[in-house]
Design a protein around this motif. Structure first.
Motif, mmCIF file in Angstrom:
data_model
loop_
_atom_site.group_PDB
_atom_site.id
_atom_site.type_symbol
_atom_site.label_atom_id
_atom_site.label_comp_id
_atom_site.label_asym_id
_atom_site.label_seq_id
_atom_site.Cartn_x
_atom_site.Cartn_y
_atom_site.Cartn_z
ATOM 1 N N ASP A 197 0.794 -1.231 0.000
ATOM 2 C CA ASP A 197 0.000 0.000 0.000
ATOM 3 C C ASP A 197 0.827 1.281 0.000
ATOM 4 O O ASP A 197 0.327 2.332 0.386
ATOM 5 C CB ASP A 197 -0.947 0.008 1.200
ATOM 6 N N MET B 173 -6.439 -0.597 -6.058
ATOM 7 C CA MET B 173 -7.813 -1.088 -5.989
ATOM 8 C C MET B 173 -8.577 -0.784 -7.276
ATOM 9 O O MET B 173 -9.378 -1.600 -7.752
ATOM 10 C CB MET B 173 -8.532 -0.456 -4.797
ATOM 11 N N GLY C 156 -9.040 -6.282 -6.304
ATOM 12 C CA GLY C 156 -9.713 -6.949 -5.195
ATOM 13 C C GLY C 156 -10.386 -8.235 -5.617
ATOM 14 O O GLY C 156 -10.334 -9.249 -4.900
ATOM 15 N N PRO D 154 -8.831 -8.844 0.457
ATOM 16 C CA PRO D 154 -8.335 -7.504 0.114
ATOM 17 C C PRO D 154 -8.737 -6.422 1.117
ATOM 18 O O PRO D 154 -9.879 -6.378 1.585
ATOM 19 C CB PRO D 154 -8.988 -7.241 -1.251
ATOM 20 N N PHE D 155 -7.775 -5.555 1.430
ATOM 21 C CA PHE D 155 -7.981 -4.388 2.292
ATOM 22 C C PHE D 155 -7.542 -3.141 1.527
ATOM 23 O O PHE D 155 -6.713 -3.219 0.623
ATOM 24 C CB PHE D 155 -7.136 -4.477 3.560
ATOM 25 N N LEU D 156 -8.061 -1.984 1.934
ATOM 26 C CA LEU D 156 -7.709 -0.714 1.303
ATOM 27 C C LEU D 156 -7.113 0.254 2.322
ATOM 28 O O LEU D 156 -7.716 0.503 3.370
ATOM 29 C CB LEU D 156 -8.961 -0.066 0.688
ATOM 30 N N ALA E 126 -14.875 1.307 -1.833
ATOM 31 C CA ALA E 126 -14.231 0.116 -1.281
ATOM 32 C C ALA E 126 -15.209 -1.063 -1.289
ATOM 33 O O ALA E 126 -14.836 -2.193 -1.654
ATOM 34 C CB ALA E 126 -13.742 0.392 0.131
ATOM 35 N N MET F 66 -13.639 -4.772 -1.286
ATOM 36 C CA MET F 66 -12.740 -4.761 -0.143
ATOM 37 C C MET F 66 -13.435 -5.348 1.094
ATOM 38 O O MET F 66 -14.618 -5.130 1.312
ATOM 39 C CB MET F 66 -12.282 -3.338 0.177
ATOM 40 N N THR G 85 -10.314 -1.940 5.770
ATOM 41 C CA THR G 85 -9.491 -0.765 5.491
ATOM 42 C C THR G 85 -8.315 -0.729 6.446
ATOM 43 O O THR G 85 -8.271 -1.469 7.427
ATOM 44 C CB THR G 85 -10.307 0.528 5.671
#
Length: 296
Positions: A20, A78, A88, A98-100, A129, A134, A137
């Motif tokens: 990230d 993303m 994602g 998946p995370f943002l 998201a 996602m 977060t």
């Protein structure tokens, strides 16, 4: 909330890959990969190159759901595609959650801490998201000194935004990093733990968070946070330690798994052959997995 993703994050063996880097940290990430600033002339070209790097990592056979539980993405990652699918969706189909990253960076140091800059487009970011699949977060603050009132302010800001993320149907990763170079690191961690526990106890029974924390100086300091009913998982950042250092420290802590960035990708290079690249990544994945699941 995606129940399959929740169960994997709660009960799976493995670690989270942090992919990230954004904004000001992207040139440094590219330089570490062997792409120098004279190889791109503007921001668009820079982000094209970093997406190529991340695509190479994510599509590698070494980047496998048997050892990697989740991946944290930059917003542009993303919104971009890998092999014709949004990132994602590609990760989810690979079995990786998946995370943002949603924070906009850090404010200047004030009274021994760095709060997050305002996230003015939070509602829109959370909507997108969800649209992009996602699960959760991530947002980062930093603690440098053991100032109780200001550590309290860091945690309050994290949970205030975290509640909005929960309300949007996502799981926030709360990340109040403690600077590994702090002369009072252990004291910072004791204060931080107490503040985190206080805020966790105020959550409703169906409100879940994850915690991303610096590997603490005291063994198993955060074990009771990991056991808290509102905590899906506690993960550790490498924080500037080398991979070997971070892995060795991580092994001293039960219920603490890795969420490494530089420590994962530090030996990857754009000029490596596919075989060299995949073998190098596999070695990193194997060592971080081992540190996350096999404790001293």
């Amino acid at each position: 909330m995606n129940q399959t993703h929740f169960d994997k994050m709660k009960n799976g063996n493995g670690f989270i890959a942090a992919l990230d880097q954004s904004g000001g940290s992207t040139p440094k990430a590219l330089a570490g990969y062997g792409v120098t600033e004279d190889q791109y002339s503007n921001e668009e070209e820079m982000f094209d190159l970093v997406h190529q790097m991340r695509t190479r990592i994510i599509t590698s056979p070494a980047f496998d759901a048997d050892k990697i539980l989740g991946a944290i993405l930059f917003e542009q990652t993303m919104d971009r595609e890998i092999e014709g699918k949004y990132t994602g969706d590609y990760l989810s189909e690979k079995g990786i959650v998946p995370f943002l990253k949603i924070d906009k960076g850090l404010a200047d140091v004030e009274n021994g801490v760095q709060l997050m800059k305002p996230i003015h487009d939070l509602d829109e970011t959370l909507r997108r998201a969800n649209e992009r699949g996602m699960f959760g977060t991530k947002m980062r603050s930093v603690v440098h000194e053991p100032n109780e009132a200001n550590i309290q302010e860091v945690v309050e800001q994290q949970f205030e935004i975290g509640k909005k993320i929960i309300d949007a149907g996502l799981v926030p990763i709360i990340e109040p990093e403690v600077d590994i170079n702090s002369s009072d690191k252990e004291q910072c961690e004791e204060i931080l733990k107490a503040e985190l526990k206080k805020h966790l106890d105020q959550l409703g029974s169906d409100e879940y968070v994850m915690l991303k924390l610096t590997i603490p100086s005291k063994a198993n300091l955060y074990k009771d946070l990991a056991d808290h009913p509102n905590v899906v998982r506690v993960v550790a950042l490498s924080g500037g330690y080398t991979r070997d250092e971070a892995n060795e420290k991580l092994k001293d802590h039960e219920n603490l798994i890795a969420s490494f960035s530089r420590a994962l990708a530090s030996e990857l290079n754009v000029n490596q052959s596919e075989e060299e690249f995949n073998n190098t990544l596999q070695e990193a994945v194997d060592s971080i997995y081992d540190a996350s699941v096999n404790k001293n």
